[in-house]
Design an enzyme around this catalytic site. Structure first.
Site, mmCIF file in Angstrom:
data_model
loop_
_atom_site.group_PDB
_atom_site.id
_atom_site.type_symbol
_atom_site.label_atom_id
_atom_site.label_comp_id
_atom_site.label_asym_id
_atom_site.label_seq_id
_atom_site.Cartn_x
_atom_site.Cartn_y
_atom_site.Cartn_z
ATOM 1 N N ASN A 7 11.552 -125.470 -6.855
ATOM 2 C CA ASN A 7 11.212 -126.174 -8.092
ATOM 3 C C ASN A 7 9.924 -126.976 -7.849
ATOM 4 O OD1 ASN A 7 11.017 -128.424 -9.914
ATOM 5 N ND2 ASN A 7 13.026 -127.851 -10.685
ATOM 6 N N HIS A 10 7.507 -131.425 -9.387
ATOM 7 C CA HIS A 10 6.885 -132.643 -8.854
ATOM 8 C C HIS A 10 5.386 -132.503 -8.615
ATOM 9 C CE1 HIS A 10 10.483 -134.781 -8.879
ATOM 10 N NE2 HIS A 10 10.745 -134.921 -7.611
ATOM 11 N N HIS A 43 10.822 -126.703 -14.946
ATOM 12 C CA HIS A 43 11.615 -127.232 -16.058
ATOM 13 C C HIS A 43 10.639 -127.686 -17.148
ATOM 14 C CE1 HIS A 43 15.121 -130.162 -17.299
ATOM 15 N NE2 HIS A 43 14.643 -129.491 -18.330
ATOM 16 N N ARG A 45 10.425 -129.684 -20.010
ATOM 17 C CA ARG A 45 11.235 -130.697 -20.700
ATOM 18 C C ARG A 45 10.674 -130.957 -22.088
ATOM 19 N NH1 ARG A 45 14.464 -133.632 -16.611
ATOM 20 N NH2 ARG A 45 15.157 -134.894 -18.350
ATOM 21 N N ARG A 49 7.034 -134.174 -19.537
ATOM 22 C CA ARG A 49 6.606 -135.219 -18.591
ATOM 23 C C ARG A 49 5.954 -134.646 -17.332
ATOM 24 N NH1 ARG A 49 12.392 -137.414 -16.410
ATOM 25 N NH2 ARG A 49 12.801 -137.630 -18.624
ATOM 26 N N HIS A 50 6.237 -133.397 -17.013
ATOM 27 C CA HIS A 50 5.533 -132.784 -15.858
ATOM 28 C C HIS A 50 5.009 -131.395 -16.239
ATOM 29 C CE1 HIS A 50 9.672 -131.463 -15.355
ATOM 30 N NE2 HIS A 50 10.066 -132.580 -14.777
ATOM 31 N N GLU A 70 13.985 -123.630 -16.102
ATOM 32 C CA GLU A 70 15.078 -124.543 -16.472
ATOM 33 C C GLU A 70 14.767 -125.083 -17.848
ATOM 34 O OE1 GLU A 70 15.521 -127.742 -13.769
ATOM 35 O OE2 GLU A 70 15.849 -126.426 -12.069
ATOM 36 N N THR A 101 17.797 -134.065 -13.866
ATOM 37 C CA THR A 101 19.022 -133.568 -14.501
ATOM 38 C C THR A 101 20.221 -134.276 -13.870
ATOM 39 O OG1 THR A 101 17.861 -131.464 -14.508
ATOM 40 C CG2 THR A 101 20.151 -131.434 -15.207
ATOM 41 N N GLU A 151 24.705 -121.681 -11.818
ATOM 42 C CA GLU A 151 24.161 -122.449 -10.697
ATOM 43 C C GLU A 151 25.073 -123.653 -10.522
ATOM 44 O OE1 GLU A 151 19.960 -123.430 -10.758
ATOM 45 O OE2 GLU A 151 20.290 -125.159 -9.450
ATOM 46 N N HIS A 191 20.425 -128.812 -6.446
ATOM 47 C CA HIS A 191 20.259 -130.218 -6.822
ATOM 48 C C HIS A 191 20.580 -131.142 -5.662
ATOM 49 C CE1 HIS A 191 19.596 -133.669 -9.328
ATOM 50 N NE2 HIS A 191 19.129 -132.840 -10.243
ATOM 51 N N HIS A 214 12.773 -131.538 -4.982
ATOM 52 C CA HIS A 214 12.322 -132.845 -4.507
ATOM 53 C C HIS A 214 12.067 -132.898 -2.995
ATOM 54 C CE1 HIS A 214 11.881 -137.216 -4.717
ATOM 55 N NE2 HIS A 214 12.527 -137.228 -3.584
HETATM 56 N N1 PXP Z 1 18.626 -126.937 -10.029
HETATM 57 C C1 PXP Z 1 18.555 -127.512 -11.262
HETATM 58 C C2 PXP Z 1 19.287 -126.870 -12.377
HETATM 59 C C3 PXP Z 1 17.772 -128.666 -11.490
HETATM 60 O O1 PXP Z 1 17.739 -129.230 -12.712
HETATM 61 C C4 PXP Z 1 17.028 -129.205 -10.414
HETATM 62 C C5 PXP Z 1 16.144 -130.389 -10.655
HETATM 63 O O2 PXP Z 1 15.117 -130.055 -11.510
HETATM 64 C C6 PXP Z 1 17.128 -128.570 -9.160
HETATM 65 C C7 PXP Z 1 17.945 -127.460 -8.993
HETATM 66 C C8 PXP Z 1 16.382 -129.090 -7.965
HETATM 67 O O3 PXP Z 1 16.885 -130.342 -7.634
HETATM 68 P P1 PXP Z 1 16.134 -131.202 -6.516
HETATM 69 O O4 PXP Z 1 14.779 -131.529 -7.056
HETATM 70 O O5 PXP Z 1 17.013 -132.380 -6.345
HETATM 71 O O6 PXP Z 1 16.052 -130.331 -5.288
#
Ligand code: PXP
Length: 237
Positions: A7, A10, A43, A45, A49-50, A70, A101, A151, A191, A214
């Site tokens: 993802n 960021h 994602h 949104r 925001r990003h 996402e 999320t 997921e 996540h 992240h």
């Molecule tokens: N999976 C989903 C569905 C998410 O919403 C996110 C955060 O955007 C992630 C995975 C990745 O989470 P993290 O940034 O905590 O690794």
């Protein structure tokens, strides 16, 4: 070995801190792919925001692995996805005030709305996954909707404050993966996963893909994105 979806939201978060053009998530996606990741996750949104519409459109053209979008079940966002056609859409809950999320999609409660979004996306040939808590009812409700995959939300496991809690959350994830697999669903997880906690989740057989943002992007600030991706790939293998 599970696959790795990265993802890159960021990267865009840093760009938006100055409302400028760098760093470009399009470049970041290429670096992740060259380092060996299996999909790029973004994602879009409602508040942009990003990741923004321009990122989505360009990434659709440049991503060579798979683009996993996402998104909320909001009609306006579903329309954008139907137009751009990512390889996969992962439906997530979305609240304006949240930092990220916060929980899985309540499929039981929003079954009708999820079904409508699902129908529209499937008609455009997009694979659909639901981001759900490791909860029996949510997984059963997902199966009822004839979904491609789920997921499993690993956030409570990742945030567990002690070993007892961590183990019990890991058991919940294992049970959810087993239930979903037995129902014939494909299973991903993600996540809050980090270089420290990913191992036990990566060891659960039949989890096909881990989606991580992240922790990898944070490490990349210090060691570089290529190295951060390769180190995570080594860990999950
Ligand atoms: N999976 C989903 C569905 C998410 O919403 C996110 C955060 O955007 C992630 C995975 C990745 O989470 P993290 O940034 O905590 O690794």
């Amino acid at each position: 070995m599970p696959k790795l979806g990265i993802n890159i939201d960021h990267i865009a978060t840093i760009r938006e801190a100055r409302h400028t053009v760098e760093p470009d998530p399009v470049w970041a996606a290429s670096i992740c792919e060259l380092a060996g990741c299996h999909s790029i996750v973004i994602h879009l949104r409602q508040d942009r925001r990003h990741i923004n519409d321009r990122d989505l459109e360009i990434l659709r053209k440049t991503v060579r692995t798979r683009l996993n979008l996402e998104m909320s079940i909001l009609s306006e966002i579903v329309s954008i996805a139907c137009k751009v056609r990512p390889d996969q859409a992962t439906l997530v809950p979305e609240k304006r005030a949240e930092l990220t999320t916060e929980g899985g999609l309540d499929v039981c409660r929003y079954k009708g709305k999820v079904a409508t979004a699902l129908r529209r996306l499937k008609r455009r040939g997009i694979l659909v996954s639901l981001f759900v808590d490791p909860n029996q009812k949510q997984i059963a409700a997902s199966k009822d909707l004839n979904i491609d995959s789920v997921e499993i939300h690993t956030g409570l496991y990742a945030n567990a404050k002690n070993e007892i809690k961590r183990r019990s959350e890991l058991d919940r994830i294992r049970e959810a993966v087993q239930q979903a697999t037995e129902l014939g669903l494909r299973v991903n997880a993600g996540h809050g996963l980090t270089y420290q906690n990913v191992r036990d989740v990566a060891l659960i057989s039949s989890v096909e893909e881990l989606n991580i943002g992240h922790s990898i992007i944070s490490r990349s600030v210090l060691v570089g994105l290529d190295r951060a991706v390769r180190e995570m790939l080594t860990l999950i293998s």
